[in-house]
Structures are given as structure tokens and as C-alpha cells.
Design an enzyme around this catalytic site. Structure first.
Site, short mmCIF file in Angstrom:
data_model
loop_
_atom_site.label_atom_id
_atom_site.label_comp_id
_atom_site.label_asym_id
_atom_site.label_seq_id
_atom_site.Cartn_x
_atom_site.Cartn_y
_atom_site.Cartn_z
CE1 TYR A 45 -7.77 0.25 6.43
CE2 TYR A 45 -8.23 1.43 8.46
CZ TYR A 45 -7.56 1.33 7.25
OH TYR A 45 -6.67 2.32 6.89
NE ARG A 69 4.31 11.82 10.44
CZ ARG A 69 4.80 13.05 10.52
NH1 ARG A 69 5.53 13.54 9.55
NH2 ARG A 69 4.54 13.82 11.56
CB THR A 120 6.74 -3.55 10.95
OG1 THR A 120 5.90 -2.40 10.76
CG2 THR A 120 8.06 -3.32 10.28
CE LYS A 129 2.86 5.69 11.40
NZ LYS A 129 2.95 5.06 10.14
CE1 TYR A 156 -4.53 -0.74 0.53
CE2 TYR A 156 -3.37 -2.82 0.82
CZ TYR A 156 -4.54 -2.11 0.56
OH TYR A 156 -5.70 -2.79 0.33
NE ARG A 215 -3.69 -4.00 4.89
CZ ARG A 215 -2.67 -3.20 4.58
NH1 ARG A 215 -1.44 -3.58 4.84
NH2 ARG A 215 -2.89 -2.03 4.03
CB CYS A 252 -1.68 2.07 11.23
SG CYS A 252 -1.32 2.01 9.50
N1 SAJ Z 1 -11.76 5.12 13.80
C1 SAJ Z 1 -12.74 5.26 14.77
N2 SAJ Z 1 -13.02 6.50 15.24
C2 SAJ Z 1 -12.38 7.63 14.79
C3 SAJ Z 1 -11.39 7.48 13.79
C4 SAJ Z 1 -11.10 6.22 13.31
O1 SAJ Z 1 -13.34 4.28 15.22
O2 SAJ Z 1 -12.70 8.74 15.27
C5 SAJ Z 1 -11.42 3.78 13.30
C6 SAJ Z 1 -11.64 3.60 11.80
O3 SAJ Z 1 -12.97 3.25 11.51
C7 SAJ Z 1 -10.64 2.49 11.49
C8 SAJ Z 1 -9.50 2.76 12.47
O4 SAJ Z 1 -10.03 3.60 13.47
O5 SAJ Z 1 -11.18 1.22 11.77
C9 SAJ Z 1 -8.27 3.38 11.85
O6 SAJ Z 1 -8.62 4.41 10.96
P1 SAJ Z 1 -7.89 5.82 10.89
O7 SAJ Z 1 -8.56 6.59 9.85
O8 SAJ Z 1 -7.81 6.43 12.23
O9 SAJ Z 1 -6.37 5.51 10.53
P2 SAJ Z 1 -5.60 4.57 9.48
O10 SAJ Z 1 -5.21 3.32 10.18
O11 SAJ Z 1 -6.29 4.43 8.19
O12 SAJ Z 1 -4.28 5.48 9.22
C10 SAJ Z 1 -3.48 5.88 10.34
C11 SAJ Z 1 -3.20 7.38 10.19
N3 SAJ Z 1 -2.64 7.90 11.44
C12 SAJ Z 1 -3.14 9.01 12.02
O13 SAJ Z 1 -4.10 9.61 11.60
C13 SAJ Z 1 -2.44 9.47 13.24
C14 SAJ Z 1 -2.27 7.62 9.01
O14 SAJ Z 1 -1.88 8.98 8.95
C15 SAJ Z 1 -1.02 6.74 9.15
O15 SAJ Z 1 -0.12 6.93 8.07
C16 SAJ Z 1 -1.47 5.31 9.15
O16 SAJ Z 1 -2.29 5.12 10.32
C17 SAJ Z 1 -0.23 4.42 9.19
O17 SAJ Z 1 0.16 3.91 8.12
O18 SAJ Z 1 0.41 4.32 10.25
#
Ligand code: SAJ
Length: 410
Positions: free
Chosen positions: A307, A150, A82, A202, A10, A315, A256
Site C-alpha cells: 500500500y 500511532r 477494528t 487519533k 502489526y 492491506r 488506517c
Molecule cells: N499517501 C499519499 N500521499 C501522501 C501521504 C500518504 O497518497 O502525501 C498514501 C500512501 O501512499 C498510503 C496511504 O496514503 O497509501 C497511507 O499512508 P500514510 O503513510 O499516510 O499512513 P499509514 O496508514 O501508514 O499510517 C498512518 C499514520 N498516521 C498519520 O501519519 C497521521 C500513523 O502514524 C498511524 O499510526 C497509522 O496511520 C495508524 O495505525 O493509524
């Protein structure tokens, strides 16, 4: 510049395409020979708006090719997974093996960049010694940085270019070289730190989000107990200039947030461990609501297997965990972004007892409650994201249950 990107997932593939589109000669390295073959044929399967065209453009420049064999290059960028093992301990075997591969072709003047998310200290204590087995010395013969990715799935292209970037070089020269390289496409600020600070930063970012979501989930359950509504409470509280309550939901998925906090805790952080437990526990909360409102052997339709919204990425998806808890029901899955589950909603909901919205994909905004209820046998609608308009469903005759809200409880 000749750039080798190790790991065509990705992050790696869009990054490779980004450099290729900016005129660098890029070779993507992956252990999966099918993936390599596809990249060399210009066949890509990432379903994110704009990304497919971007990858095809990179292919058409002739600057992007792939191989399973590493070869000498000017720059090596490591974008391998990782994961954590069953005991929530980091599995750094892919980083180790990428490091060994690079060491086998490393030359004086090379720059090595680790983008994969890793526990603090990995660049210095694990990767550097592996690379130095080549006989070359980091900081003298080659440069080394940790530059954490990020970007967010669903917004990869936009965030690759627009986000600020953090570079943790082992010395100033390493950082400056990496800064020059990323400047070819990064429009945000580029900040410089040392490798361990970059690694920790991070992890702190993703842990911040996971802990805040856990608070939202805890408040949601308390709202149910106190007979009020988290979505109203959240809206009201977030009017305060220093409050930003995250969204509660059926759990935290992706590659993540459910993983990265474990890299930080090192086994002994009460708060971070507890928050992981709260977020993982939300799925049982949803399962309990389904069970309490659906008769034995009932038909349960789940909307959304990804997700999170507007992505095909499954994932660690909460839906997949939920599936494992619903053995007593006939479960049907639907997701407009996931090929396997992309079907007509009308067909999926036919004669269903319960409909559960697990992911707030924008496509679900087109659902007309009255039409769906006409096709269903039962009338239970469980909204875990506060996505639907409750009055529309209730007016159409649904028993509408909202996560984190007063009666009827979820
Ligand atoms: N989620 C909630 N409530 C919220 C926000 C998200 O339940 O208020 C859930 C989402 O539905 C999902 C999970 O959390 O299941 C993760 O979603 P996300 O949008 O918070 O984050 P990721 O995993 O798609 O991406 C994160 C990001 N990190 C941050 O915003 C601090 C991204 O910037 C990173 O690059 C990525 O992790 C990564 O690769 O580490």
C-alpha cells in the site's frame, strides 16, 4: 510486571516484544493458533528493517510467549483489528470479544489498556461495561485507559519509542499507571487526556492526513485540466511558510487512513465523506490512463503491490483495487517486499506494453530506463508517484506519463 497483549498483529507483536525486551513477562494472546505456535518457536515473518532481530531478541530473553487462552495478568493491552463493514460502519466485534475474555480473568488491581483505533466513546460506553460484567468496577477495582497506537508501518520500532504518546485514562490513577508503564520505552512526551478525547484525537490525526491527500489528489486532476504540473505547483506552494500540500497518488491504502475517517463521520460529514470518495476514485483515474494507452489484451506490468513505499503490507493497497479493473489486460505484478511478487524485473517486463509505477519503493531507484525499454514490447511508462526521472525515460524513448502533470495526461 505480567503483561498480556491481545492481538499479535502489526502493532501487538512489536509492542509485546518491546515490553519483553524491557524485562516484563509478556504473554501474547491470539485466536490464530498458527501465529501462536510460531511466536512460541521464535518464528516471525514481519519484513521490516530491524524488527525481525528485535522480535528474535525478545524471544531469546525468555520473557515472551504466546497462547490462544487468556490467563490472569497485571496488565492487559488490547491491540485487535477494528475494521469497517461493507456499509463503512465500524466493526467492533474483536474489541468486544477481547473485553469479554479479559473480564473472565480480571482481578482487582489490574490495568486494562485499549490501543486499537475506535470510534469516540468506545472505551467508556462499550469496553467499560463489558469489563464490569466481571463484577469489578472500573476506577475502583481496576484501571482503564485508551492509549491509541500511532506508529507507521515501515518505521514501527523507531516510532514506538520516539513518538509522543497519548493516554486517555478514565481517571488520574489509570492515566498515571499507564504513563509509568509506557515510560519503560517511550522516549517522546506522554500526554494525558480522557478516553474520548484520546479516541477522537487519533481519528482526527488520520482524518487530517486523508483529507489533505484528497486535496492533493483533487489539485492533481485540476493540474491535468489546466495543463500544468502538480509536482511543480506543490514544490512552489510548499515554499510558503503556512502551506503543506501532501503528495497526490493512485489512492490511499493501508489499514488506517481508508478506515479511520469513517469512525469519526458517523454518516453525516460532507467533507470527510467526499475526501474518502476522492481518494478511492484515484484508482479509476489510473485505470483510465492505462486503458487509453495500452492496446486490447496488452501486457501491463505493475511495480508495487504494497500500500506504500518500503513495506510488505498489502492491506487496502491501491494496486489490488486496480487489479480488479484491468480484466481486459494481461497483468503482471512485481514487488521487492512481497514474497509472492519478488521476482526479477527483467523477466516481468519482457515483452510488456505498459509499465505502471504504483509504489515508490526505494529499490526501484536502481531501474535503468534504457535496459527496461529494451526488454519491453511497448514504451508506455506511467508514474503515479513522481518517482522516476522523466528525462531519463524520455531520452531512452519512453512515452512517459506522470500523474497530475501536463501532456501527455494521465
Ligand atoms: N499517501 C499519499 N500521499 C501522501 C501521504 C500518504 O497518497 O502525501 C498514501 C500512501 O501512499 C498510503 C496511504 O496514503 O497509501 C497511507 O499512508 P500514510 O503513510 O499516510 O499512513 P499509514 O496508514 O501508514 O499510517 C498512518 C499514520 N498516521 C498519520 O501519519 C497521521 C500513523 O502514524 C498511524 O499510526 C497509522 O496511520 C495508524 O495505525 O493509524
Amino acid at each position: 510486571m505480567r503483561i498480556s497483549v491481545i492481538g499479535l498483529g502489526y502493532i501487538g507483536l512489536p509492542t509485546a516484544a518491546m515490553f519483553a525486551n524491557r524485562g516484563h513477562h509478556v504473554i501474547g494472546i491470539d485466536v490464530d493458533d498458527k501465529k501462536v505456535e510460531n511466536v512460541n518457536k521464535g518464528v516471525f515473518s514481519i519484513e521490516e528493517p530491524g524488527l525481525l532481530a528485535f522480535l528474535r531478541d525478545a524471544f531469546n530473553t525468555g520473557n515472551l510467549r504466546a497462547s490462544v487462552e487468556i490467563e490472569p495478568c497485571d496488565v492487559f493491552i488490547i491491540c485487535v483489528p477494528t475494521p469497517i463493514d461493507d456499509g463503512n460502519k465500524p466493526d467492533l466485534s474483536y474489541v468486544e470479544s477481547a473485553g469479554k475474555n479479559i473480564a473472565s480473568v480480571l482481578q482487582k488491581g489490574n490495568l486494562v489498556i485499549l490501543e486499537s483505533t475506535v470510534p469516540p466513546g468506545t472505551t467508556i460506553n462499550l469496553l467499560k461495561p463489558i469489563l464490569e460484567k466481571s463484577g469489578l468496577t472500573a476506577g475502583k477495582d481496576f484501571d482503564l485507559c485508551h492509549c491509541p497506537e500511532r506508529v507507521m508501518p515501515g518505521k514501527i520500532l523507531k516510532e514506538l519509542t520516539e513518538n509522543h504518546r497519548l493516554i486517555g485514562g478514565i481517571d488520574t490513577k489509570s492515566s498515571e499507571r499507564a504513563k509509568e508503564l509506557y515510560s519503560t520505552f517511550v522516549e517522546g512526551e506522554i500526554y494525558i487526556a480522557d478516553p474520548t478525547t484520546a479516541e477522537f484525537t487519533k481519528l482526527a490525526e488520520n482524518t487530517f492526513r486523508d483529507v489533505n491527500i484528497a486535496l492533493a489528489n483533487e489539485l492533481a486532476k485540476l493540474c491535468e485540466f489546466y495543463d500544468t504540473n502538480i509536482w511543480t505547483v506543490r514544490k512552489m506552494a510548499n515554499n510558503h511558510p503556512r502551506v503543506d500540500i501532501h503528495k497526490p497518488g493512485p489512492g490511499v491504502g493501508g489499514h488506517c487512513l481508508p478506515v479511520d475517517p469513517w469512525f469519526l463521520v458517523n454518516g453525516d460529514s460532507g467533507l470527510i465523506n467526499k475526501c474518502r470518495e476522492i481518494n478511492d476514485g484515484m484508482i479509476k483515474h489510473v485505470e483510465a490512463t492505462i486503458t487509453a494507452n495500452t492496446g486490447q489484451n496488452g501486457v501491463v506490468v505493475i511495480l508495487g503491490t504494497a500500500y506504500k513505499a518500503n513495506t510488505e503490507d498489502e492491506r487496502n493497497s491501491p494496486t489490488m483495487k486496480l487489479l480488479g479493473l484491468l480484466d481486459d489486460f494481461d497483468v503482471r505484478l512485481h514487488d521487492p517486499y512481497v514474497k509472492e511478487h519478488r521476482k526479477s524485473i527483467d523477466e516481468v517486463v519482457k515483452d510488456a506494453d505498459t509499465l505502471v509505477l504504483m509504489v515508490d519503493h526505494r529499490d526501484y531507484a536502481d531501474i535503468v530506463p534504457a535496459n527496461i525499454l529494451k526488454l519491453m514490447k511497448g514504451n508506455v511508462i506511467i508514474d503515479t508517484r513522481n518517482f522516476f526521472d522523466p528525462s531519463e525515460w524520455k531520452n531512452a524513448g519512453a512515452k512517459y506519463l506522470l500523474l497530475g502533470a501536463r501532456e501527455p495526461k494521465i
